[in-house]
Motif scaffolding. Structure first.
Motif, PDB file in Angstrom:
ATOM      1  N   ALA A  94       0.836  -1.208   0.000  1.00 41.72           N
ATOM      2  CA  ALA A  94       0.000   0.000   0.000  1.00 41.72           C
ATOM      3  C   ALA A  94       0.868   1.254   0.000  1.00 41.72           C
ATOM      4  N   LYS A  95       1.947   1.229   0.756  1.00 43.17           N
ATOM      5  CA  LYS A  95       2.819   2.409   0.825  1.00 43.17           C
ATOM      6  C   LYS A  95       3.699   2.553  -0.415  1.00 43.17           C
ATOM      7  N   GLY A  96       3.903   1.445  -1.132  1.00 45.38           N
ATOM      8  CA  GLY A  96       4.828   1.474  -2.260  1.00 45.38           C
ATOM      9  C   GLY A  96       6.254   1.571  -1.756  1.00 45.38           C
ATOM     10  N   PRO A 109       4.303   2.661   9.933  1.00 50.42           N
ATOM     11  CA  PRO A 109       5.012   3.743   9.272  1.00 50.42           C
ATOM     12  C   PRO A 109       4.056   4.909   9.087  1.00 50.42           C
ATOM     13  N   SER A 110       4.591   6.066   8.801  1.00 54.19           N
ATOM     14  CA  SER A 110       3.717   7.199   8.525  1.00 54.19           C
ATOM     15  C   SER A 110       2.789   6.830   7.360  1.00 54.19           C
ATOM     16  N   ALA A 111       1.534   7.286   7.453  1.00 56.82           N
ATOM     17  CA  ALA A 111       0.510   6.851   6.492  1.00 56.82           C
ATOM     18  C   ALA A 111       0.525   7.706   5.221  1.00 56.82           C
ATOM     19  N   ASN A 112       1.667   7.675   4.552  1.00 57.50           N
ATOM     20  CA  ASN A 112       1.805   8.379   3.274  1.00 57.50           C
ATOM     21  C   ASN A 112       2.437   7.419   2.285  1.00 57.50           C
ATOM     22  N   LYS A 113       2.264   7.695   0.994  1.00 59.34           N
ATOM     23  CA  LYS A 113       2.959   6.891  -0.010  1.00 59.34           C
ATOM     24  C   LYS A 113       4.456   7.132   0.142  1.00 59.34           C
ATOM     25  N   LEU A 135       5.055  13.451   1.822  1.00 60.37           N
ATOM     26  CA  LEU A 135       4.937  14.092   3.134  1.00 60.37           C
ATOM     27  C   LEU A 135       4.085  13.239   4.077  1.00 60.37           C
ATOM     28  N   SER A 136       4.467  13.234   5.339  1.00 65.44           N
ATOM     29  CA  SER A 136       3.670  12.502   6.328  1.00 65.44           C
ATOM     30  C   SER A 136       2.354  13.239   6.600  1.00 65.44           C
ATOM     31  N   PRO A 137       1.286  12.472   6.914  1.00 68.21           N
ATOM     32  CA  PRO A 137      -0.026  13.079   7.164  1.00 68.21           C
ATOM     33  C   PRO A 137      -0.191  13.540   8.606  1.00 68.21           C
ATOM     34  N   HIS A 151      12.824  11.216   0.232  1.00 66.27           N
ATOM     35  CA  HIS A 151      12.353  12.597   0.309  1.00 66.27           C
ATOM     36  C   HIS A 151      10.999  12.620   1.014  1.00 66.27           C
ATOM     37  N   TYR A 152      10.847  13.481   1.982  1.00 64.92           N
ATOM     38  CA  TYR A 152       9.537  13.725   2.564  1.00 64.92           C
ATOM     39  C   TYR A 152       9.008  14.923   1.786  1.00 64.92           C
ATOM     40  N   ALA A 153       8.658  14.717   0.543  1.00 65.57           N
ATOM     41  CA  ALA A 153       8.601  15.851  -0.369  1.00 65.57           C
ATOM     42  C   ALA A 153       7.224  16.132  -0.952  1.00 65.57           C
TER      43      ALA A 153
HETATM   44 MG    MG Z   1       7.633   7.919   6.912  1.00 66.72          MG
END
Ligand code: MG
Ligand code: TXA
Length: 344
Positions: free
Chosen positions: A45-47, A132-136, A140-142, A243-245
């Motif tokens: 899901a996160k890739g 993990p943070s719920a972002n792809k 950027l983290s949600p 990158h948290y980009a």
């Molecule tokens: Mg993360």
């Protein structure tokens, strides 16, 4: 919220499904840490590459012994001072921990989050949750439930909404698995806070962003446009690992260079979106200028949401005014900004 919603979320997790839940740092994408299929589903899901380790979230200190061995005294001191809270500690793993959790390493990362919904969920679930943070991967983290819904829609069984996250950037990670305690990821629990409890702590390599001067930064943006015009996608920010980009190229510019940078952009007809400590400058619409607080705690709380908002505005670049770099209270923020910043 130890109610029907929490019970339902816990039963989804027991079935091996994914549930997003709020923590005080950012929203996590939770899965049963002892279910390999669930973890595989999470990575998919996160890739995210399956060799990346994930943090195990637990409900209490007692549970740590199910996951870690050879626990040093520093761990207990830090747990007493900062748990529940935005600190992740890396310890030697217990044999039973799945390789899918540790990325095949001999260590495991653990955290007790400080959020009533996360704690209620962990209690109802009764085991460890990787989250993990719920972002792809790379994004950027949600910090709002809506961010998770925007990105994952049908890929999660449930999103528990706990409102905005109070810390706003990911936890500080410290390695206590051997040798000198070392910060692996700076966060809002600073090196000074940690060393006031356990003494010597190795700080991360200086991650303060040294913004290029206005002309160079602008030249980079122009060069990127040319690159994408010729069909090369290799420079697309965010396509690069770690990158948290946002999707829009982001530049961190020192305060003293800030206005000249904006003027340079205006001369070149670049549509610029701004995060600054300064009030909105004439010539900018309110929707393209976000003023953030000078205090690191408040800045951290707002930065990811601000970048997500600006990212939707179809700008040529996002310009962030560099925070002060002397005070270690900003080091987690500098780290995230430098990762989000566009590079050649
Ligand atoms: Mg993360
Ligand atoms: O604040 C947070 O830590 C959030 C919330 C949801 O708890 N979670 C989070 O997880 O940021 P994630 O997966 O996005 O980042 C976990 C970081 C990664 O950089 C990973 O490399 C590191 O933790 N990590 C996990 N296990 C590790 C280990 N055994 N050794 C070293 N680093 C590890």
């Amino acid at each position: 919220m130890r109610d029907a919603l929490i019970e339902k979320a816990a039963s989804f997790l027991k079935e091996g499904l994914l549930v997003s839940f709020p923590t005080e740092t950012v929203y996590g994408l939770g899965a049963d840490a002892s279910n390999e299929t669930a973890i595989r589903r999470l990575y998919q899901a996160k890739g995210r590459p399956s060799t990346h380790p994930v943090i195990v979230h637990v409900h209490s200190l007692d549970a740590v012994r199910n996951w870690a061995v050879d626990i040093p005294p520093e761990f207990f001191k830090l747990a007493e001072s900062f748990w529940p809270g935005p600190l992740t500690m890396v310890l030697k793993r217990a044999n039973s921990v799945l390789n899918a959790v540790t990325g095949g390493q001999d260590t495991v990362a653990l955290r007790i989050p400080k959020h009533p919904i996360a704690l209620a969920l962990l209690e109802a679930f009764g085991g460890g949750l990787v989250a993990p943070s719920a972002n792809k991967f790379g994004r950027l983290s949600p910090t709002l439930a809506q961010h998770v819904i925007d990105e994952f829609k049908d890929e999660v069984a449930m999103v528990l909404d706990g409102g905005p996250c109070n810390v706003g950037i990911e936890s500080t990670i410290i390695n206590l698995s051997g040798g000198r305690p070392r910060i692996l990821r700076p966060g809002m629990i600073s090196v000074d806070m940690l060393s006031s409890v356990i003494g010597d702590v190795e700080a991360p390599a200086n991650s303060v962003t040294h913004a290029t001067n206005a002309k160079n930064a602008l030249a980079q943006v122009v060069a990127t446009d040319t690159a994408s015009d010729t069909g090369s996608d290799i420079r697309v920010p965010g396509a690069l690992a770690s990158h948290y980009a946002p999707e829009t190229p982001l530049h961190v510019v020192p305060s003293h260079d800030f206005y000249s940078f904006l003027e340079e952009c205006a001369k070149n007809n670049r549509r610029v979106l701004v995060v600054s400590f300064k009030p909105q400058h004439s010539g900018f619409e309110p929707s393209s200028w976000i003023t953030l607080a000078q205090e690191p705690e408040e800045f951290a709380r707002q930065i990811y949401g601000a970048l997500r908002l600006l990212d939707k505005r179809n700008g040529d670049l996002i310009v962030v005014e560099s925070p002060p770099d002397k005070d270690t209270g900003w080091s987690g923020i500098h780290d995230r900004l430098s990762r989000a910043a566009f590079r050649e």
